[in-house]
Structures are given as structure tokens and as C-alpha cells.
Design an enzyme around this catalytic site. Structure first.
Site, PDB file in Angstrom:
ATOM      1  N   THR A   1       0.810  -1.281   0.003  1.00 57.78           N
ATOM      2  CA  THR A   1      -0.040  -0.102   0.056  1.00 57.78           C
ATOM      3  C   THR A   1       0.827   1.154   0.139  1.00 57.78           C
ATOM      4  O   THR A   1       1.987   1.280   0.841  1.00 57.78           O
ATOM      5  CB  THR A   1      -0.952  -0.176   1.115  1.00 57.78           C
ATOM      6  OG1 THR A   1      -1.717   1.105   1.209  1.00 57.78           O
ATOM      7  CG2 THR A   1      -0.328  -0.041   2.529  1.00 57.78           C
ATOM      8  N   GLU A   2       0.591   2.173  -0.798  1.00 57.70           N
ATOM      9  CA  GLU A   2       1.518   3.342  -1.278  1.00 57.70           C
ATOM     10  C   GLU A   2       1.815   4.140  -0.138  1.00 57.70           C
ATOM     11  O   GLU A   2       2.838   4.940   0.046  1.00 57.70           O
ATOM     12  CB  GLU A   2       1.134   3.845  -2.295  1.00 57.70           C
ATOM     13  CG  GLU A   2      -0.261   4.541  -2.351  1.00 57.70           C
ATOM     14  CD  GLU A   2      -1.429   3.976  -3.140  1.00 57.70           C
ATOM     15  OE1 GLU A   2      -1.302   2.877  -2.902  1.00 57.70           O
ATOM     16  OE2 GLU A   2      -2.073   4.612  -3.769  1.00 57.70           O
ATOM     17  N   ASN A   3       0.852   4.252   1.125  1.00 54.07           N
ATOM     18  CA  ASN A   3       1.021   4.848   2.217  1.00 54.07           C
ATOM     19  C   ASN A   3       2.151   4.474   3.086  1.00 54.07           C
ATOM     20  O   ASN A   3       2.452   4.960   4.050  1.00 54.07           O
ATOM     21  CB  ASN A   3      -0.241   5.316   2.851  1.00 54.07           C
ATOM     22  CG  ASN A   3      -1.058   4.143   3.044  1.00 54.07           C
ATOM     23  OD1 ASN A   3      -1.202   3.175   2.482  1.00 54.07           O
ATOM     24  ND2 ASN A   3      -1.699   4.002   4.143  1.00 54.07           N
TER      25      ASN A   3
END
Lengths: 231, 221, 231, 221
Positions: free
Chosen positions: C71-73
Site C-alpha cells: 500500500t503506497e502509504n
């Protein structure tokens, strides 16, 4: 500048040559030079000490100075050299000498370590030099000799990145020529990066107008400038 | 793809081709993947370009690879050391090329390779021989040199512990180039002191996530 | 390509239109589409699932697939949505939905997370779209409507960085026009980045030669191409 | 310089000037330094440029700062959310400027500011409206956009724990932008849940070394 004498790029102090104090009876040894550098590092600074003589500065930082040492191989809050059982091959300084870790240390990888340097987060670095120009150019990685094997390490990164670059060196080479020069003849490490030069003979501020004498050791400013003029 | 746990260093370095660019971790001996380099010597790949901070110490590791005549070119920041006689000799005989790169630029060029950055303007080295022939640009009143990514076909790195998914942690300043090199090579091989079960590493403290690691081999010294 | 019919940029499959299999009796719902995408993700892949429908793909990955979700966060090995007591405001996916952590997880900051994406380390990402062109251009962040507030998030980074970009969407908009188009009219997210398009009506491979039909659902390839031609 | 432990959020945000660029951490509410933003509203600085991933949620934090009319411009990747009504209203009325930046480019531009990189060529956004007017260059067969560093006068970030030297650790995905913003601003202020003694954090797991952190304030929720 026009009213002051410029000898080999060296100006007098704030007023004139006679006003520059002579603060020691003779030339300083490397420990005394290191003590002088340590005196000028503001409390709480983040500091990188180059390999060789600059490492000695750590021994002269006053207790409680809050100075935090950075080593470019990836650590903040580096402690003194490791002795005996403290030696850990995984924990060295930039000179590959085993060191210790102080409380509050942090480790990081090389890209992060050099981002920290290049990004201007170190307050001071102290480097050795082959030559320094009166305007603050630094030559400390290569003599330019044809058979020399060049090795730069982190010298250029430090010279470029630290907010203030202090240099510690003897003022004269073994052949008597000055290592503070109008313009470096050795290959450069960085342009206009050195702000202060600590030598066995004197301390100089360096900048766009040239080198300004702050204090001398064992000789008067006038004698020193004369010697530099001949060198 | 899934990280492979190798039985020994020879399996870990299998398939390295002649002419490869090999990123070799370590700063001096800290973090140096000596068992992998020894295996690479046995494996036989030659005509290599080696990217590492130094150019070998004493007669082991990288120095032994150089002595075996497998290295065409060294890209590094600091070849000359008290005990770098193998490199020194080969260099003086013109038997190995040297590309000297400032240490931070070396790290940042590999970081760029791993991070998909096409090139970057870097203030380090401006006005010095190491910037000669490079494109420069004034940005915000300061001169910069244009630097390009530095990629490896293979990275050989040393870490402290790996879990079975290839997540890595390092120890003290032995971390140095490992995490950066792990992002910058097609095949990444990590020599670790201990392989632990998945879940045994603190997810907050993983330095190199397993996505970057292709092969792991445990080498107890 | 010259011997094959090109309708709205859509080519037949490997042989010709009649050879394209119809593999479902009717159009797929979003769960069936997600299952289809999951089927095509190689075991052991590192995968980013975009917000919205692509999130459903996670429910269809077979046990033991070894697929690791990014997940890019700032996380790898993301687990399913958090339920009840599992909810932790410090642990969300890119859609800000509370999620869980699987064993072997790792956290990292945004610059590292996007370096991972942009550097080509993710094997697959699955995104939603407003429009996709037959050559793989993607439009999924902005309708271009004058009063719309644009928001791009990580869409461009994923479209540019993942090794393979899969898109999941209905083939036709509510007004009946095709969202697979010869050339996007909505603002682009990325050029020539989508390699496969999963829709309720059919699956397409996209590339420089246009869209190639792989399978259809509930209608023949010939019927579909006719409908696309009209769309 | 030495990190200052502040007594409360008001002390922590003292001195922020009108017209400042303020980097605000968080992704949605995870890692959002709400107490610092509330203090900034009380402090009164106005005409701010705010750099943050989002443009506020609901009526608190960044949304409250926007509602108070203190923000001239928002630099972010994802302003439009289900509960971003404050920003939406101001934007539609033309009362706040928006610079939309792809999320990874936003992070990388701040990383460049902190890392002394003059500019970088980035493949993200090529051929899209967000690359319009930007310099482009073909490198290695791929188009790139030239992106410049993004610096803050102040960064307000949320972290999990700090020691008294300002070393920070984060918690799970609340890490997000904090470590990057901490490198990119002149004055970095961290709101943490707990301040611990020096030596209580694992040096291997420190994410933001204290060198980057100017002020720390403990906010127990």
C-alpha cells in the site's frame, strides 16, 4: 580591501596587521590545534570530523557541549574509539577505526547519510587539506602526482554539504612553501567552501575577499605575512 | 518475486554472467559479504564491473576477486587504503579501470537507479576533476552536475538477519551500502548471519523489505 | 495487423474474432472480475491494489499464493480490512480504510514507498479507470469537468512505475459509450502503461498494435466488436 | 542544533511567520499533527502555503486552518475526499490556490530539498496535464519531467515516540510523510505521543534522527 595589503591572498585582521593578537608563544602542535577547533564549535552542533588529525577534535569538546558527532558511514552520536572488548567490527568510523556508540545514537544507510550531509544539515565539518586557497577553495583528495592512486571518499560531499567547513593543517609544507595559496594547484575538492583555517602558525577566516588573519602563534602577524609572501 | 533461501553461497551466486555489473556492499570490512565474493570467485564470472565503496582490503574478499583477474573496472570512492595493495598493483599496471565517484554521489546514483529517477542535479564535485565533461546547470544560484543512475545486474550485500520473506535488518555501521544496493540491482543476494522465521523481525525496524531481496544465504562465521 | 479488422482500436484475439472464447454466460459482476484478475496474478508477486473495486482482488487470491500486497502509504504485507477491535487509526490502506498487518510486514515512509513503485519493483498494480485507450493510455484521475476538483494521489506513480498495470472497469459508461477508446478524451494518467484490461464484458490485452480480445462474457467477440464500433 | 522540548503545542509553533510554507504530515488522519495545527490556528500566522498529501478532513486539523482563512495555497496530491468540504468550498469560490502534484513526486521533491539535490528527472506524469509547461528530457529511451525541490519554512509532523535528543519513531502507516518532511524544512516540529529518555529508543530503529528535529511536544490524547 583596497586600503589593506594583500600578500599571497592574506589580509590583516579586522583592523590591521599589528592589531592581530599573537595568542601562543610558539607554533601549535596538532592537539593544541584540535583544542582550538573544539573551542569554536558551538554547543549543540552536529559535526563531522574528517579522518586523520580532525578526529582529535573530539577529545577537546567540553563535557556537556551537546555536540553530536556524525560519521558518514551511517551514524549519529558516535562515541570515542573502541578499546579492548568494546571493539566491534560492525561499528567503525569513516576511517574504519572501531568506535563506540553513545546513548541517543541512530544508524542509517549511506544514501541517507550523504543526503544529510549534502542537504546542509551538518553544522560543521573539520577536514585536513593539502592546500587551501585564500578564497576558501579546498584541495585535500589528490596530489595530482601521476603515479598516485586517487581516492576521494566523502571529502567532496562534506566540503559541499556542511554549513561550515573548518580546515586543520600545518601552514607550511615540508619544503617550506605555504599550503595557504592564492589559488590551489592541486586538484580541487570544492570551490569556496572553507570558512575557517586552523594552522600551527595562525587562524584565518577565508572568504570572497581573501584570507583574514584572526590570531597567530609564536610569531607576529607581520612576520607571518612576510613569510607567506616569500613562500 | 518470492525470496529464495539458498543452501550455501555457491547456490546464492549461481548464474552471474561474464561482463556483469556487480554491486558489492560494505565499507571496509563492515558489511562486506565475504562468503558471497568467495563464491563468486569459484563461480568464475569474469570481465566484471564492480561497484563498491573501496577496492578491497588485504588479500580476501574483493581483493581476492581482483587478484583472480575477474574485474575489468572498479567504480568506487576510495580505492587507496593502507591495505589495498592488490588493487594498487593492478591499477598501476593498467590492468583495471577506475571510475572514481564521490561517496555520496555513488550512493545517490544507486538510489536513483532503485527509485526510478532518470538523472539528478548534484552540487557535489562542481569545479573539480570529477565533474569534468559532465553537464552542469545553475539552480537557485548554485552550480550542479548532472548525475545518472548506477544500476547493477547483481548486488551482493551483507546483512545481519533475514526472515524467510527476505526482509533484512543490519547491524550498526555495517548497514552502510546494503540497503541502497538492494534497490539498484536486478538480482539481489544477501549474506546474513541468521535466518529467522517470518514474524520474528519488528515490521517497524525492517530496513530492506523482502521485495528487494532475491536470494538469502545464512553464513555463520 | 493489416489482415485483421480494427474496430475502435479493438483487434480480434490470436486467430480471429470467432476464435475468441466466450467464457461466461453473462456480463461479470465486480466480484467475478476481481476473481479473474486474481487468477492472472503470478504466485509470489508484489502487488498494489488501487482504491475502490481493485481492492476486491485481495479476496480472491488463493491461499498460499505468496502474493504480497503493497500500500503506497508505506507498507508491504498488508492484510485484510480491520474489523471491530482490529481497527487502528495508525494502520490504513491508500483509501484510508483501516487494515491489518500480516506476518513479515514492513513499514516505510512515503519517499521510500514511491521509490519502490517508480523504481519498477512492483510486479502488478490493479487500477480503476474512466477511460483506457486501445494502446494502453490510462485516464483515471480527472473527468476534466470544469467544476470537478482534481485529485491524483498515487495514480500516476503507479501507472508509471508498476511493471504491469491491470485495469478493472465496466466496459461501457452509463450512457452506453465505450470506456475503451481509440484515444482518451479525459486527462491522462499515464501513456501506454496499461497492459491488460478486465471488464464486465471482456478481457483485452493492450499494446502498441491496439487492443486484442482474449475472452468475452455473455456475448460473442463479434457482437462485442460491433457494439464497440457503435459506441 | 539541540532539540527543544516544548511545554505545549503553542510553544512548539511559536514564531511561524505570515507567508510561510508549512509542510504538514499525515495521510488522511494517520500521522496528522492535529494539536500542532490547532496551535497554529491560535498562533495566527496567515497567507500560508500548506504542503500536505490531502487538503483536510471534516472540520478539524487542516480543514480548520483552511476554514480560518489562513491558507493562500495548498500543494497536495489528493484534495478531494468524501469529507473535504472545507477545501472544496474555498476552491470553488476561488479563495484558495491548488498546486496538484503526484503523490510520489510530492514526496520526492521534499526528499530532494532535504537531500541537497538541485532537481531531478522523473518519469511520473509525462504526457499528462500535470507535466504541462515543465522541462522534459528523454533518458535511456524514456521521457522524464524535470522536478524541483519543495522546501518548507516549517514542518509540522506527528510521530509516535521521541527521545530527548529528538530522535523519532513512528507507528505503522502513520509514518507516511513525517520522515521526509522532517528533512525538508528550516524548523521541524514534532508532536509525539510520548517522550522517552535518551537511550530508550533502539538506535537501529530510529527513523528520524534528532538532527532533523527542532522542537518536540508530547501530546497525550
Amino acid at each position: 580591501m583596497s586600503t589593506r595589503t594583500l600578500v599571497a591572498g592574506v589580509l590583516a585582521g579586522p583592523a590591521d596587521l599589528d592589531a592581530v593578537p599573537t595568542t601562543a608563544p610558539g607554533p601549535l602542535d596538532k592537539h593544541a590545534m584540535a583544542a582550538l577547533v573544539a573551542r569554536d564549535i558551538p554547543a549543540g552542533s552536529f559535526v563531522n570530523l574528517g579522518i586523520g588529525q580532525p578526529t582529535l577534535v573530539a577529545d577537546h569538546l567540553p563535557a556537556g557541549s551537546g555536540v553530536v558527532l556524525h560519521t558518514e558511514n551511517g551514524m549519529l552520536n558516535m562515541g570515542p574509539a573502541a578499546l579492548g572488548d568494546e571493539v566491534d567490527p560492525d561499528l567503525t568510523n569513516a576511517g574504519k577505526v572501531p568506535v563506540t556508540e553513545l546513548p541517543g545514537a541512530a544508524y542509517f544507510h549511506h544514501a541517507d547519510s550523504f543526503a544529510m550531509m549534502r542537504g546542509g544539515h551538518l553544522d560543521v565539518c573539520v577536514l585536513g587539506a593539502f592546500q587551501v586557497s585564500a578564497r576558501g577553495d579546498l584541495a585535500n583528495w589528490h596530489t595530482g602526482a601521476p603515479d598516485a592512486i586517487p581516492a576521494v571518499g566523502g571529502a567532496m560531499d562534506l566540503a559541499t554539504g556542511a554549513r561550515q567547513v573548518f580546515v586543520m593543517m600545518t601552514l607550511f609544507a615540508k619544503d617550506g612553501t605555504s599550503k595557504l595559496v592564492p589559488s590551489c594547484t592541486y586538484p580541487l575538492t570544492g570551490l569556496a567552501c572553507v570558512s575557517r583555517l586552523y594552522t600551527d602558525q595562525a587562524v584565518f577566516d577565508l572568504g570572497p575577499d581573501g584570507a583574514v588573519l584572526r590570531e597567530t602563534f609564536g610569531c607576529s602577524a607581520r612576520e607571518l605575512v612576510e613569510r607567506l609572501g616569500r613562500g | 518475486m518470492t525470496t529464495v533461501l539458498c543452501a550455501d553461497p555457491d547456490e546464492a551466486v549461481a548464474g552471474v554472467g561474464d561482463g556483469s555489473t556487480v554491486l558489492v556492499g560494505g565499507f571496509g570490512m563492515a558489511g562486506m559479504p565475504v562468503a558471497l565474493i568467495d563464491a563468486l570467485i569459484r563461480q568464475g564470472a569474469t570481465d566484471l564491473t564492480v561497484v563498491s565503496n573501496n577496492a578491497g582490503n588485504g588479500d580476501t574478499g574483493l581483493a581476492a576477486l581482483l587478484a583472480a583477474g575477474r574485474v575489468r573496472k572498479v567504480v568506487c570512492s576510495f580505492p587507496r587504503q593502507a591495505d589495498s595493495w592488490v588493487f594498487d598493483g593492478l591499477y598501476r599496471q593498467g590492468r583495471v579501470e577506475l571510475e572514481l565517484v564521490p561517496q555520496g554521489t555513488l550512493a545517490e546514483r544507486m538510489r536513483a537507479a532503485g527509485a526510478g529517477i532518470g538523472a539528478f542535479y548534484c552540487p557535489t564535485g562542481v569545479g573539480t576533476p570529477l565533474a569534468e565533461g559532465k553537464e552542469t546547470r545553475e539552480i537557485d544560484g548554485r552550480s550542479h552536475v548532472l548525475e545518472y543512475p548506477l544500476r547493477g545486474d547483481v548486488a551482493l550485500i551483507g546483512a545481519y538477519r533475514a526472515d524467510r520473506m527476505g526482509n533484512l535488518v543490519y547491524r550498526k555501521t555495517a548497514r552502510n551500502f546494503g540497503p541502497v544496493m538492494a534497490t539498484a540491482a536486478t538480482t539481489v543476494v544477501a549474506q546474513v548471519r541468521e535466518v529467522v522465521d517470518v514474524g520474528a523481525l519488528d515490521p517497524e525496524a525492517v530496513v530492506t523489505p523482502g521485495i528487494y531481496v532475491d536470494r538469502v544465504v545464512e553464513v555463520t562465521s
